[in-house]
Design a protein around this motif. Structure first.
Motif, PDB file in Angstrom:
ATOM      1  N   ARG A 228     -32.944 -31.052 -20.699  1.00  0.00           N
ATOM      2  CA  ARG A 228     -31.661 -31.694 -20.423  1.00  0.00           C
ATOM      3  C   ARG A 228     -30.651 -30.636 -20.030  1.00  0.00           C
ATOM      4  NH1 ARG A 228     -30.432 -35.000 -25.694  1.00  0.00           N
ATOM      5  NH2 ARG A 228     -28.443 -34.045 -25.234  1.00  0.00           N
ATOM      6  N   ASN A 229     -29.773 -30.987 -19.136  1.00  0.00           N
ATOM      7  CA  ASN A 229     -28.698 -30.071 -18.749  1.00  0.00           C
ATOM      8  C   ASN A 229     -27.532 -30.254 -19.710  1.00  0.00           C
ATOM      9  OD1 ASN A 229     -30.026 -29.031 -16.589  1.00  0.00           O
ATOM     10  ND2 ASN A 229     -29.177 -30.479 -15.100  1.00  0.00           N
ATOM     11  N   PHE A 230     -27.168 -29.172 -20.355  1.00  0.00           N
ATOM     12  CA  PHE A 230     -26.009 -29.206 -21.236  1.00  0.00           C
ATOM     13  C   PHE A 230     -24.843 -28.553 -20.522  1.00  0.00           C
ATOM     14  CE2 PHE A 230     -29.389 -29.327 -24.509  1.00  0.00           C
ATOM     15  CZ  PHE A 230     -28.968 -30.462 -25.196  1.00  0.00           C
ATOM     16  N   ARG A 231     -23.745 -29.248 -20.505  1.00  0.00           N
ATOM     17  CA  ARG A 231     -22.525 -28.703 -19.903  1.00  0.00           C
ATOM     18  C   ARG A 231     -21.571 -28.414 -21.037  1.00  0.00           C
ATOM     19  NH1 ARG A 231     -19.564 -26.093 -16.900  1.00  0.00           N
ATOM     20  NH2 ARG A 231     -17.790 -27.000 -15.826  1.00  0.00           N
ATOM     21  N   ILE A 232     -21.340 -27.149 -21.308  1.00  0.00           N
ATOM     22  CA  ILE A 232     -20.424 -26.738 -22.373  1.00  0.00           C
ATOM     23  C   ILE A 232     -19.095 -26.385 -21.730  1.00  0.00           C
ATOM     24  CG2 ILE A 232     -20.007 -25.073 -24.216  1.00  0.00           C
ATOM     25  CD1 ILE A 232     -23.025 -24.760 -24.449  1.00  0.00           C
ATOM     26  N   PRO A 233     -18.021 -27.010 -22.206  1.00  0.00           N
ATOM     27  CA  PRO A 233     -16.713 -26.675 -21.637  1.00  0.00           C
ATOM     28  C   PRO A 233     -16.335 -25.236 -21.972  1.00  0.00           C
ATOM     29  CG  PRO A 233     -16.527 -28.401 -23.322  1.00  0.00           C
ATOM     30  CD  PRO A 233     -17.965 -28.075 -23.168  1.00  0.00           C
ATOM     31  N   PRO A 234     -15.664 -24.559 -21.076  1.00  0.00           N
ATOM     32  CA  PRO A 234     -15.294 -23.156 -21.309  1.00  0.00           C
ATOM     33  C   PRO A 234     -14.423 -22.958 -22.538  1.00  0.00           C
ATOM     34  CG  PRO A 234     -14.911 -23.778 -19.028  1.00  0.00           C
ATOM     35  CD  PRO A 234     -15.302 -25.006 -19.748  1.00  0.00           C
ATOM     36  N   SER A 235     -13.674 -23.963 -22.953  1.00  0.00           N
ATOM     37  CA  SER A 235     -12.803 -23.811 -24.121  1.00  0.00           C
ATOM     38  C   SER A 235     -13.590 -23.727 -25.417  1.00  0.00           C
ATOM     39  CB  SER A 235     -11.819 -24.986 -24.189  1.00  0.00           C
ATOM     40  OG  SER A 235     -12.537 -26.197 -24.337  1.00  0.00           O
ATOM     41  N   LYS A 236     -14.836 -24.232 -25.432  1.00  0.00           N
ATOM     42  CA  LYS A 236     -15.648 -24.210 -26.655  1.00  0.00           C
ATOM     43  C   LYS A 236     -16.438 -22.909 -26.787  1.00  0.00           C
ATOM     44  CE  LYS A 236     -15.557 -28.786 -27.826  1.00  0.00           C
ATOM     45  NZ  LYS A 236     -15.869 -29.556 -28.974  1.00  0.00           N
ATOM     46  N   ILE A 237     -16.575 -22.164 -25.714  1.00  0.00           N
ATOM     47  CA  ILE A 237     -17.357 -20.930 -25.761  1.00  0.00           C
ATOM     48  C   ILE A 237     -16.613 -19.913 -26.606  1.00  0.00           C
ATOM     49  CG2 ILE A 237     -18.253 -19.012 -24.394  1.00  0.00           C
ATOM     50  CD1 ILE A 237     -18.651 -20.996 -22.107  1.00  0.00           C
ATOM     51  N   GLY A 238     -17.259 -19.385 -27.620  1.00  0.00           N
ATOM     52  CA  GLY A 238     -16.677 -18.364 -28.476  1.00  0.00           C
ATOM     53  C   GLY A 238     -15.850 -18.900 -29.622  1.00  0.00           C
ATOM     54  N   ARG A 239     -15.831 -20.208 -29.840  1.00  0.00           N
ATOM     55  CA  ARG A 239     -14.972 -20.747 -30.891  1.00  0.00           C
ATOM     56  C   ARG A 239     -15.471 -20.395 -32.278  1.00  0.00           C
ATOM     57  NH1 ARG A 239     -16.785 -25.446 -33.292  1.00  0.00           N
ATOM     58  NH2 ARG A 239     -18.606 -26.353 -32.288  1.00  0.00           N
ATOM     59  N   VAL A 240     -16.796 -20.312 -32.493  1.00  0.00           N
ATOM     60  CA  VAL A 240     -17.331 -20.015 -33.819  1.00  0.00           C
ATOM     61  C   VAL A 240     -17.033 -18.576 -34.189  1.00  0.00           C
ATOM     62  CG1 VAL A 240     -19.441 -19.851 -35.186  1.00  0.00           C
ATOM     63  CG2 VAL A 240     -19.104 -21.778 -33.655  1.00  0.00           C
ATOM     64  N   SER A 241     -17.267 -17.666 -33.259  1.00  0.00           N
ATOM     65  CA  SER A 241     -16.995 -16.264 -33.575  1.00  0.00           C
ATOM     66  C   SER A 241     -15.501 -16.034 -33.780  1.00  0.00           C
ATOM     67  CB  SER A 241     -17.540 -15.348 -32.487  1.00  0.00           C
ATOM     68  OG  SER A 241     -16.986 -15.678 -31.248  1.00  0.00           O
TER      69      SER A 241
END
Length: 172
Positions: free
Chosen positions: A146-159
């Motif tokens: 499946r293709n997952f599209r992650i919005p750029p605003s969510k990248i790096g939120r956990v770290s």
């Protein structure tokens, strides 16, 4: 300790001596594997018989058993020595059988290696036919993931959350 042929001749009967002498070096190499197996079984029978006689003589000497038959002469030591001669012959035969088994295994291994090398060489030098013409080329196989599209605003939120929590702990 191995017994000499002269000692074996002095302690064994004529027919038993022939069996034991066939287990010595020059003649043991001429026997086939089947003959060695039958010879080993005959020697085991003779050895078991002598062991039985020796044990019975020992029991007679201690007074725990009645004398057995009139034809059995000698002491328990005599029967024990005869048994040891038979056991030594069994060991010689077993070694020869193991030697033959190893030889046969090496021979089979060599034949298998030659067959494998022949197969490899046949496969190595076989080339596909050289046909000139157009072909369709490679087929495209679609991905089943499946293709997952992650919005750029969510990248790096956990770290980033871990970073803020560490800062709060350090400020205390």
């Amino acid at each position: 300790m191995s017994a000499s042929c002269r000692f074996e001749a002095s302690i064994l009967k004529h027919d038993e001596l022939e069996i034991v002498l066939s287990t010595h070096h020059p003649s043991i190499g001429e026997l086939t594997r089947d003959k060695l197996e039958t010879l080993r079984s005959r020697l085991r029978d003779l050895s078991e018989k002598e062991r039985t006689f020796a044990r019975h003589r020992q029991r007679e000497a201690r007074g725990k058993a009645e004398p057995r038959g009139g034809s059995f002469s000698g002491t328990a030591e005599h029967a024990t020595r005869r048994k040891q001669v038979f056991v030594a012959a069994i060991k010689r035969i077993s070694k020869e059988i193991k030697r033959l088994q190893k030889f046969e295994a090496k021979k089979e291994l060599g034949e298998a290696a030659r067959r494998a090398l022949a197969l490899r060489r046949a496969k190595q030098f076989a080339r596909p036919p050289n046909d000139f013409g157009s072909s369709e080329g490679m087929r495209s196989i679609p991905s089943r993931r499946r293709n997952f599209r992650i919005p750029p605003s969510k990248i790096g939120r956990v770290s980033q959350a871990n970073k803020r929590a560490q800062a709060r702990r350090d400020a205390r």
